[in-house]
Design a protein around this motif. Structure first.
Motif, short mmCIF file in Angstrom:
data_model
loop_
_atom_site.label_atom_id
_atom_site.label_comp_id
_atom_site.label_asym_id
_atom_site.label_seq_id
_atom_site.Cartn_x
_atom_site.Cartn_y
_atom_site.Cartn_z
N VAL A 10 -12.24 1.75 -1.75
CA VAL A 10 -11.75 0.41 -1.05
C VAL A 10 -10.70 -0.07 -2.08
O VAL A 10 -10.91 -0.10 -3.14
CB VAL A 10 -12.97 -0.52 -1.22
N LEU A 11 -9.59 -0.60 -1.39
CA LEU A 11 -8.29 -1.15 -2.21
C LEU A 11 -8.26 -2.42 -1.54
O LEU A 11 -7.96 -2.49 -0.28
CB LEU A 11 -7.09 -0.28 -2.38
N VAL A 12 -8.37 -3.65 -2.29
CA VAL A 12 -8.41 -4.96 -1.94
C VAL A 12 -6.84 -5.14 -2.24
O VAL A 12 -6.37 -5.32 -3.45
CB VAL A 12 -9.29 -5.94 -2.46
N TRP A 13 -5.97 -5.64 -1.45
CA TRP A 13 -4.57 -5.89 -1.68
C TRP A 13 -4.39 -7.72 -1.40
O TRP A 13 -4.78 -7.91 -0.41
CB TRP A 13 -3.37 -5.40 -0.71
N THR A 54 -5.07 -4.74 -6.19
CA THR A 54 -3.69 -4.58 -6.47
C THR A 54 -3.02 -5.77 -5.75
O THR A 54 -3.65 -6.51 -4.86
CB THR A 54 -3.03 -3.24 -6.18
N THR A 55 -1.98 -6.03 -6.23
CA THR A 55 -1.38 -7.24 -5.67
C THR A 55 0.16 -7.21 -5.25
O THR A 55 0.90 -6.11 -5.65
CB THR A 55 -1.31 -8.54 -6.75
N ASP A 72 -9.92 5.10 1.06
CA ASP A 72 -10.44 5.12 2.25
C ASP A 72 -10.04 3.93 3.09
O ASP A 72 -10.05 4.10 4.48
CB ASP A 72 -11.88 5.36 2.11
N VAL A 73 -10.45 2.86 2.62
CA VAL A 73 -10.17 1.53 3.42
C VAL A 73 -9.33 0.77 2.49
O VAL A 73 -9.61 0.24 1.35
CB VAL A 73 -11.50 0.94 3.73
N LEU A 74 -8.29 0.03 3.24
CA LEU A 74 -7.41 -0.98 2.70
C LEU A 74 -7.59 -2.40 3.17
O LEU A 74 -7.63 -2.52 4.41
CB LEU A 74 -5.83 -0.62 2.66
N VAL A 75 -7.95 -3.38 2.32
CA VAL A 75 -8.25 -4.82 2.58
C VAL A 75 -6.88 -5.55 2.47
O VAL A 75 -6.84 -5.43 1.36
CB VAL A 75 -9.39 -5.23 2.01
N TRP A 76 -6.53 -6.37 3.30
CA TRP A 76 -5.18 -7.02 3.15
C TRP A 76 -5.33 -8.50 3.28
O TRP A 76 -5.82 -8.95 4.57
CB TRP A 76 -4.27 -6.22 4.22
N TRP A 77 -4.89 -9.36 2.36
CA TRP A 77 -4.82 -10.91 2.70
C TRP A 77 -3.37 -10.99 2.20
O TRP A 77 -2.85 -10.88 1.10
CB TRP A 77 -5.92 -11.48 1.76
N VAL A 105 -7.94 -6.42 8.00
CA VAL A 105 -7.10 -7.29 7.98
C VAL A 105 -7.75 -8.90 8.00
O VAL A 105 -8.49 -9.10 8.73
CB VAL A 105 -6.18 -7.46 9.16
N LEU A 106 -7.23 -9.66 6.83
CA LEU A 106 -8.03 -10.96 6.82
C LEU A 106 -7.13 -12.16 7.10
O LEU A 106 -6.11 -12.18 6.70
CB LEU A 106 -8.62 -11.13 5.40
N HIS A 107 -7.74 -13.06 7.84
CA HIS A 107 -7.10 -14.40 7.97
C HIS A 107 -5.73 -14.36 8.26
O HIS A 107 -5.23 -13.79 9.36
CB HIS A 107 -7.45 -15.49 6.68
N SER A 108 -4.80 -14.92 7.60
CA SER A 108 -3.35 -15.32 7.80
C SER A 108 -2.56 -13.79 7.70
O SER A 108 -1.29 -13.86 8.09
CB SER A 108 -2.86 -16.26 6.87
#
Length: 258
Positions: A10-13, A54-55, A72-77, A105-108
Motif C-alpha cells: 500500500v502506498l499512501v499519497w 509519499t508526497t 498493489d493499492v494507491l491511496v490518494w488525498w 480516493v479520499l475526500h477532496s
C-alpha cells in the motif's frame, strides 16, 4: 501483484501542503495527513499490509513507474494543489490502474486529475464547511468494505458534501451520508476501470480530525483490502492484437488475412 501469502503493498499519497502552512491543520496532523492515514491502515490490517507514504513534492511526486509497479493499492488525498500534479504522472498512474493496481480516493481528491480521468466527468459537487455533523449510513451491509463498521458512523465535525455529485453511476453504492442541513451525499462508491478497482470515500476534510476516527480508519483499510487483486498486472487488450487471432462470434478464425 499481491497474493494470499504476501502482504498488500500500500502506498499512501498525500499533498502535504495544508499541514505545512496552516497551524491548526499541523496541530491535528503534526506528521501529515498521509502519515495518519497510513497508520490507520496498519492499525486495521496489521501484517496483511506493507504501508508506505509519499508526497507531492517528492521527485515525480513519488510515483515513478518502479514505485507503482511495486504497489498493489494507491491511496490518494489531495485538495489545494491538484493542478501541480504533472500530467505525465497522472497518465502513468492511470495506466497502472487499468492494469490492475487498486486506487482509494479520499475526500477532496474527487477533484484530482487521476479521479477525473478515470471517471470521465467533472466530479464536481456541493459543499459547505461549517463544522457539520455527518452520519455515514451503510447502504450495502453485505459488502466487505462495511465489515466491522457501525451503522451509521457518526462524525461530529466535518465539511458537508452534497448532491448533485457529477460522477458516473457507481458499480456499487456502499455508503450515503446525511448532514444537519438535510443534504445527502453518495459518500462511499466503487468503480472498476480496466483490471483496476477504485473506492471513493468522502469523509476527511483537513480542518477536522476525521482521519483519527476509528471507524473512518476501518473503512479505508477495508477499502484497501477490497481494491487488492491477485491477478497479474496487465492492461486489457483485444485478443486479435496480441495473437492475430480473431473471434467471429462462433470460434477463432486464425490469423487475419492482410
Amino acid at each position: 501483484m499481491s497474493n494470499s501469502s504476501s502482504p498488500i503493498r500500500v502506498l499512501v499519497w498525500g499533498e502535504n501542503r495544508h499541514e505545512k502552512i496552516e497551524p491548526h491543520v499541523a496541530e491535528i496532523y503534526p506528521d501529515g495527513m498521509h502519515t495518519t492515514i497510513a497508520a490507520g491502515i496498519t492499525e486495521n490490517l496489521g501484517d496483511r499490509a506493507r504501508v508506505s507514504t509519499t508526497t507531492l513534492d517528492e521527485p515525480e511526486h513519488g510515483l515513478t513507474d518502479d514505485v507503482l509497479a511495486d504497489t498493489d493499492v494507491l491511496v490518494w488525498w489531495g485538495h489545494a494543489a491538484h493542478g501541480e500534479v504533472a500530467d505525465e504522472v497522472v497518465d502513468r498512474v492511470h495506466q497502472h490502474v487499468l492494469s490492475g493496481m487498486g486506487l482509494v480516493v479520499l475526500h477532496s481528491a474527487h477533484w484530482s486529475k487521476i479521479f477525473g480521468k478515470l471517471m470521465g466527468t467533472t466530479c464536481t459537487l456541493r459543499w459547505r464547511s461549517e463544522r457539520d455533523r455527518e452520519l455515514v449510513w451503510t447502504v450495502d451491509a453485505t459488502h466487505p468494505i462495511t465489515e466491522g463498521v457501525p451503522n451509521p458512523i457518526i462524525i461530529d465535525q466535518q465539511e458537508m458534501y452534497g448532491e448533485t455529485f457529477d460522477i458516473p453511476a457507481p458499480d456499487e453504492l456502499i455508503f450515503i451520508s446525511s448532514f444537519t442541513g438535510g443534504e445527502v451525499f453518495r459518500s462511499g462508491c466503487t468503480f472498476r476501470r480496466g483490471n483496476g478497482r477504485i473506492f471513493f470515500f468522502s469523509p476527511g476534510d483537513q480542518d477536522y480530525p476525521v482521519y483519527h476516527h476509528k471507524d473512518v480508519r476501518r473503512v479505508i483499510a477495508n477499502g484497501v483490502a477490497w481494491a487488492t487483486t491477485d491477478r497479474p498486472r496487465r492492461i486489457p487488450t483485444l485478443l486479435r492484437y496480441d495473437t492475430d487471432d480473431f473471434y467471429n462470434g462462433h470460434g477463432y478464425t486464425g490469423p487475419i488475412a492482410d
